[in-house]
Design an enzyme around this catalytic site. Sequence first.
Site, mmCIF file in Angstrom:
data_model
loop_
_atom_site.group_PDB
_atom_site.id
_atom_site.type_symbol
_atom_site.label_atom_id
_atom_site.label_comp_id
_atom_site.label_asym_id
_atom_site.label_seq_id
_atom_site.Cartn_x
_atom_site.Cartn_y
_atom_site.Cartn_z
ATOM 1 N N ASP A 27 29.258 7.058 -52.973
ATOM 2 C CA ASP A 27 28.450 8.544 -52.717
ATOM 3 C C ASP A 27 26.869 7.974 -52.588
ATOM 4 O O ASP A 27 26.685 8.003 -53.970
ATOM 5 C CB ASP A 27 28.765 9.540 -53.926
ATOM 6 C CG ASP A 27 28.528 11.005 -53.410
ATOM 7 O OD1 ASP A 27 27.659 11.624 -52.278
ATOM 8 O OD2 ASP A 27 27.872 12.026 -54.099
ATOM 9 N N LYS A 37 17.003 4.778 -37.691
ATOM 10 C CA LYS A 37 16.180 5.878 -37.053
ATOM 11 C C LYS A 37 17.104 6.579 -37.819
ATOM 12 O O LYS A 37 18.460 6.771 -37.725
ATOM 13 C CB LYS A 37 15.636 5.583 -35.440
ATOM 14 C CG LYS A 37 16.705 5.806 -34.490
ATOM 15 C CD LYS A 37 16.984 6.749 -34.399
ATOM 16 C CE LYS A 37 17.851 7.042 -32.668
ATOM 17 N NZ LYS A 37 18.712 7.700 -32.282
ATOM 18 N N HIS A 74 17.395 -0.488 -32.030
ATOM 19 C CA HIS A 74 18.263 -1.570 -31.612
ATOM 20 C C HIS A 74 17.314 -1.398 -29.604
ATOM 21 O O HIS A 74 17.574 -2.724 -29.551
ATOM 22 C CB HIS A 74 18.944 -0.989 -31.553
ATOM 23 C CG HIS A 74 19.455 0.235 -30.376
ATOM 24 N ND1 HIS A 74 19.685 1.120 -31.085
ATOM 25 C CD2 HIS A 74 20.207 -0.186 -29.369
ATOM 26 C CE1 HIS A 74 20.057 2.301 -29.631
ATOM 27 N NE2 HIS A 74 20.329 1.194 -28.706
ATOM 28 N N HIS A 95 12.352 4.935 -29.145
ATOM 29 C CA HIS A 95 12.764 4.036 -29.093
ATOM 30 C C HIS A 95 11.818 4.452 -27.921
ATOM 31 O O HIS A 95 11.590 2.853 -27.367
ATOM 32 C CB HIS A 95 14.429 4.628 -27.702
ATOM 33 C CG HIS A 95 15.364 4.614 -29.092
ATOM 34 N ND1 HIS A 95 15.261 3.380 -30.505
ATOM 35 C CD2 HIS A 95 16.135 5.153 -29.038
ATOM 36 C CE1 HIS A 95 16.219 3.962 -30.513
ATOM 37 N NE2 HIS A 95 16.694 4.931 -29.667
#
Length: 471
Positions: free
Chosen positions: A81, A134, A164, A226
């Site tokens: 957790d 992100k 990415h 992005h």
Amino acid sequence: MHDTLLLFGATGDLAQRYLFPSLLHLLRDRLLPADFRVVAIARSEHDDESFRGWLRERLGDDYDAAALDELLHRVRYVPVDLSDPDAMARTLAPFADRPAVSYLSTPPNLFASACRGLKAAGLLEPPSRLVLEKPIGHDLASAREIDATLKAALDESRIFRIDHYLGKAPVQNLLALRLGNTLFEAVWERRWIESVDIIVAETAGVDGREGYYADYGALRDMVQNHMLQLLALIAMEPPAAMDPDAIRDEKRKVLRALRPMAPSAAEADSIRGRYRDGVVDGRAVQGFGHRDDVETFVGLRAWIDNWRWAGVPFRLVTGKRMPSRTTEVVVTFKPVTHWLFGADERKRARANQLRVRLQPEETIELGLMGSLAASEWSANELQPMSLDLAMLPPKRRIAYERLMIDALKGDQTLFVRDDEVEAAWRWIDSVSEAWRQAGTPVRDYPAGSWGPPEAIPFLPRTLTTHNGRKS
């Protein structure tokens, strides 16, 4: 290269679709250390064998059996957790026997507690590294709060904020084309470039992510990371060297030069939308009804207040439930100074464009004008022509493959630095505040369309669809 990866959020969608397939490809191609191991971490109550069976079922039959067996052999599963740092420390301490890369593929509200748990387990001591997905926070204040927690546990040189899009081959090719060729270097500024369009269109909706999207919306989910990263790479000054800090210094300067959006400019320079019931790819889909004040479509006109880009609009458009899935950067050059070819040819003329397509396929094209130059036509009858500038890579890679290798090696070139995150959030916060003060409405659009009718000025003149080009 570190040989231990702790993958948090191992049962999540990102891990199933991209992270584990990336690791499988890297193992198949012998790009990882011989004793590489993966510690998969999530809240689900699996043991090693049940998780391996679960993962094998999720990955399916699309992969080489031997490579999949090898990946599963290297995977261990640990239920933890992340909101309980003490439990994390007890459970994960045995894996601190050698330097590791901890990858937080988790919601940002777990970053702080996960970081404290990793620190207590001894997993953030030098030279171990931390990778974060992100978004980093919800606004500038929360980003700074997360950053303070990170900096209390490890220094910036070992923090890898992943985006990415920066791992995609066309993005790196764009840098090479721009910085390695006189043809583009000489014209990469306001005197020759008319506009820059960045569009990220998705046919998918927010199904299964309604709660997250209700808190973030398209502005924070896509533009802040992005799209602003793509803008920064396109607009940055040539760095002094191709090293991580030199490149990121120049990206930060661009983000800091973004003109804050004023409430008086909100109507002219932005549009918000929310998809309603419609049809996408021939299938009826339901609209987004979780909250009426959250956008699933956003169009922005950004201005960079520096010498190179003064007066050049950067149009940023992203939306859910669009007619086709496409991510493109379109650089449109100004028309020739003096037109020689007659009025009819002028009507057919198209501006020179550099088009970088990141998905669904990865291509780079240069649009020019040429003459038909055949006996049955006039020699000066111009027609558009397109040059394919992309080199075919030896293998099609998932963007995460490159980024994982870089994180394991410690190369931060394609990762985002703390001051970039702050500069991006500062501009995003100005947009949010401008919307609030101006009362910018969220306009409806049917799923399967290119957004609200008011979005037309923000869209590229030509969009790429699965069925060809659509004006």
